[in-house]
Scaffold this motif. Structure first.
Motif, PDB file in Angstrom:
ATOM      1  N   PRO A 120     -38.157-119.902  28.570  1.00 17.96           N
ATOM      2  CA  PRO A 120     -39.579-120.109  28.887  1.00 17.96           C
ATOM      3  C   PRO A 120     -40.415-120.663  27.737  1.00 17.96           C
ATOM      4  CG  PRO A 120     -39.055-117.774  28.763  1.00 17.96           C
ATOM      5  CD  PRO A 120     -37.762-118.498  28.664  1.00 17.96           C
ATOM      6  N   ILE A 121     -40.072-120.368  26.501  1.00 23.33           N
ATOM      7  CA  ILE A 121     -40.893-120.841  25.389  1.00 23.33           C
ATOM      8  C   ILE A 121     -40.318-122.133  24.818  1.00 23.33           C
ATOM      9  CG2 ILE A 121     -41.987-120.237  23.194  1.00 23.33           C
ATOM     10  CD1 ILE A 121     -42.820-118.451  25.557  1.00 23.33           C
ATOM     11  N   GLU A 165     -38.742-124.121  26.471  1.00 20.20           N
ATOM     12  CA  GLU A 165     -38.953-125.042  27.585  1.00 20.20           C
ATOM     13  C   GLU A 165     -37.789-125.998  27.777  1.00 20.20           C
ATOM     14  OE1 GLU A 165     -42.973-126.644  27.095  1.00 20.20           O
ATOM     15  OE2 GLU A 165     -43.577-125.109  28.521  1.00 20.20           O
ATOM     16  N   HIS A 202     -47.289-118.545  18.905  1.00 20.18           N
ATOM     17  CA  HIS A 202     -46.767-118.387  20.280  1.00 20.18           C
ATOM     18  C   HIS A 202     -45.424-119.089  20.451  1.00 20.18           C
ATOM     19  CE1 HIS A 202     -50.796-116.981  20.995  1.00 20.18           C
ATOM     20  NE2 HIS A 202     -51.281-118.137  20.623  1.00 20.18           N
ATOM     21  N   VAL A 228     -42.212-117.499  19.824  1.00 19.43           N
ATOM     22  CA  VAL A 228     -41.045-116.625  19.916  1.00 19.43           C
ATOM     23  C   VAL A 228     -40.530-116.644  21.350  1.00 19.43           C
ATOM     24  CG1 VAL A 228     -40.207-114.273  19.628  1.00 19.43           C
ATOM     25  CG2 VAL A 228     -41.951-115.169  18.079  1.00 19.43           C
ATOM     26  N   ASP A 229     -39.288-117.069  21.523  1.00 18.22           N
ATOM     27  CA  ASP A 229     -38.691-117.084  22.851  1.00 18.22           C
ATOM     28  C   ASP A 229     -37.888-115.792  23.029  1.00 18.22           C
ATOM     29  OD1 ASP A 229     -37.088-117.628  25.178  1.00 18.22           O
ATOM     30  OD2 ASP A 229     -37.706-119.718  24.958  1.00 18.22           O
ATOM     31  N   ALA A 230     -38.469-114.852  23.793  1.00 18.74           N
ATOM     32  CA  ALA A 230     -37.848-113.533  23.932  1.00 18.74           C
ATOM     33  C   ALA A 230     -36.527-113.607  24.686  1.00 18.74           C
ATOM     34  CB  ALA A 230     -38.798-112.577  24.638  1.00 18.74           C
ATOM     35  N   VAL A 231     -36.423-114.535  25.655  1.00 22.77           N
ATOM     36  CA  VAL A 231     -35.184-114.652  26.426  1.00 22.77           C
ATOM     37  C   VAL A 231     -34.055-115.135  25.521  1.00 22.77           C
ATOM     38  CG1 VAL A 231     -34.074-115.813  28.368  1.00 22.77           C
ATOM     39  CG2 VAL A 231     -36.453-115.089  28.559  1.00 22.77           C
TER      40      VAL A 231
END
Lengths: 261, 308
Positions: B6-7, B9, B239, B241-244
């Motif tokens: 999600p981050i 992309e 903003h 940090v990609d947690a997944v």
């Protein structure tokens, strides 16, 4: 969800079926297969199908050459910087750059035949039809202006966008099912940005623009992706704390599971 | 098996990311380090933007160093006072690092800075580790005793004021170099997405004379806190940090670390340092290659301002 984006969704849905001004001799009636494309974790790209029909009334003159359709899909606008590398002290660094102001993040031009054959170059330029004739304003030393078509930065920008599947021009993107009924498949690759996608349909005949219609659809992230992306954007601190907690839990869990003593 | 990050992309293969986590975890368990210096470049090489890679790896390193720090804490192989002093500098350094990261990103020179930092740091540190460990191995082959550093052999660092007695480490040393080391590790860690264990451990051993028994545990505590803190402020300011991505990496990482630790026990300290040195140097040279060889495409594009 903020108020403006809610308003724009309403706009997008309301515009799904669009009509052109009644004064024109030919009228376009179009509809899209979906009004919103949902990007979930398993999203691998999709096609949005546009159906359209050329409506004629009693006064309409016969068009011997048949109709031509050019569908232009414009994604949410963004400012993109194009960097050019040059060798400085033996290493390649971004030495020069141009900012393209508010350019479409996605741009698809889908025609039913070679665009250059549809109308003469001046008509195409005036109506901004085709990738090469789309305005891409650059910021050059404070001024904002579109560059010449053969500007290397502009060409590189287009080339890289095409390579990523975000810009495309297809001369067989639109097909006529009957002389008045057409269909276009708008390819949505897996890397598209979210937002409102405006669809403009231009009807040409005998080299002249007869009519145009607009519609729109929306690309949204849904489910877990949407949750993560909006949390990261809107609640950065809480999101960071939650991610850190997740990291600590994973670390702790591992140390419990693999504990040897 | 594709999953959409999600981050970052972009869609990635879950198994590829999981395997990378396992591989880096294996290496980190083998050498007792966080593995950020390997993970961040690997993510960059598979197409994740350097900024997202750096910010997301911070949480991955926090996870792997927490599981390590816990086991060292249980064995009482951590000096809490020394860790606290390192942290005093480390947290300021991390804050400064994230600030510079944000600034460089706005200027469009972040990727170059990350590449150059990796090139310089890793080739120097890797080269030094190889030279040092090869010497130690040759000495051992010739049957000479290992070079013993007597506790009395003072260098200028030990003449600095503000001395403090660290009971666990049994050293009496100024807090100034300790805070400075903590600051440097926190600073470069935030910019490069590394915990800095491979720098901190030698620095503590050779400069501060921390006994080897507590050095790795103490270093892991610093890595843990600075990387957890870096995750929070990278998330709050940039903003990115990609947690997944981070979750897949850390699951692979902590599992890989267990197997790495077992394999690591079969090698001597010198052999491990030589292997690590070769690895560090190779990653550095990979960045050198990217910077020196003419890129296939001189142009790159990046969205610098998104319209709402």
């Amino acid at each position: 969800m903020s108020a403006p984006s809610r308003a724009s969704i309403a706009l997008a849905c309301g515009a799904c079926i669009a009509f052109t001004a009644p004064a024109a001799a030919e009228r376009l009636v179009t509809t899209l297969s979906v009004s919103r494309v949902q990007v979930a974790s398993n999203f691998i790209g999709t096609d949005v199908i546009l159906f359209g029909s050329v409506e004629r009334d009693a006064q309409t003159v016969a068009r011997h050459g048949g109709y031509d359709i050019v569908v232009t899909v414009t994604g949410p606008r963004e400012t993109v910087t194009t960097f050019r590398k040059a060798r400085v002290f033996g290493i390649w660094v971004n030495a020069d750059s141009r900012a393209f102001i508010k350019t479409p993040s996605y741009l698809a031009v889908l025609a039913n035949r070679q665009i250059n054959d549809i109308a003469d170059i001046n008509t195409l330029r005036r109506t901004q039809t085709g990738l090469a004739r789309t305005l891409l304003p650059q910021e050059i030393s404070g001024d904002i202006a579109d560059s010449t078509r053969d500007d290397p930065f502009r060409q590189a920008f287009l080339r890289l966008k095409i390579a990523r599947g975000l810009y495309r021009e297809a001369q067989n993107g639109t097909t006529f099912l009957t002389p008045a009924l057409f269909r276009a498949a708008i390819p949505i690759p897996d890397n598209v940005p979210t937002g409102i996608y405006e669809v403009e349909i231009k009807l040409f005949a005998d080299g002249a623009l007869l009519s145009r219609a607009t519609t729109a659809f929306e690309v949204v992230k849904v489910g877990f992706e949407q949750f993560v992306a909006s949390a990261a954007r809107d609640h950065g601190l809480a999101y960071g704390l939650a991610t850190t907690m997740m990291a600590l839990l994973t670390g702790w869990f591992a140390s419990v599971v693999f504990r040897k003593d | 098996m594709q999953i959409y990050l999600p981050i970052a992309e972009l869609p990635v293969n879950v198994l590829l990311i999981l395997f990378m986590g396992l591989a880096v975890g294996f290496v980190s368990g083998m050498f007792g380090i966080g593995g950020g210096f390997l993970m961040t470049p690997l993510l960059i090489f598979i197409g994740i933007s350097p900024a997202v890679a750096v910010a997301s790896v911070a949480s991955h390193v926090a996870a792997s160093s927490f599981s390590g720090a816990l086991s060292y804490w249980r064995r009482r192989a951590v000096d809490p006072a020394l860790a606290a002093m390192l942290l005093a500098g480390g947290l300021i350094g991390t804050t400064a690092g994230v600030w510079l990261f944000t600034l460089l990103r706005a200027l469009g020179q972040l990727d170059l800075t990350i590449g150059l930092s990796y090139l310089i740091l890793l080739t120097i540190v890797g080269g030094m580790m190889i030279v040092e460990s090869v010497r130690a191995i040759i000495r051992a082959r010739e049957g000479k005793p290992a070079e013993i550093r007597r506790p009395g052999s003072h260098i200028w660092i030990h003449k600095l004021p503000l001395k403090l007695r660290f009971k666990q480490s049994k050293i009496y040393v100024s807090v100034i170099p300790i805070c400075i080391i903590g600051f440097i590790i926190g600073f470069i860690g935030a910019i490069m997405g590394i915990g800095g264990g491979f720098l901190l451990v030698p620095a503590l051993i050779y400069l501060i004379r921390v006994p080897t028994g507590v050095v790795i545990g103490t270093s892991m505590v610093l890595t843990l806190v600075t990387m957890a803190y870096a995750t929070v402020i990278h998330a709050a300011t940039n903003h990115l940090v990609d947690a997944v991505l981070a979750l897949i990496l850390m699951i692979g990482g902590v599992i890989g670390a267990q197997f790495g630790a077992r394999t690591g026990q079969r090698f001597s300290g010198e052999q491990l340092r030589l292997l690590l040195g070769v690895l560090v140097l190779m990653v550095g040279l990979r960045f050198a290659y990217d910077l020196v060889v003419q890129p296939a495409d001189l142009y790159t594009i990046r969205a610098t301002e998104e319209q709402p």
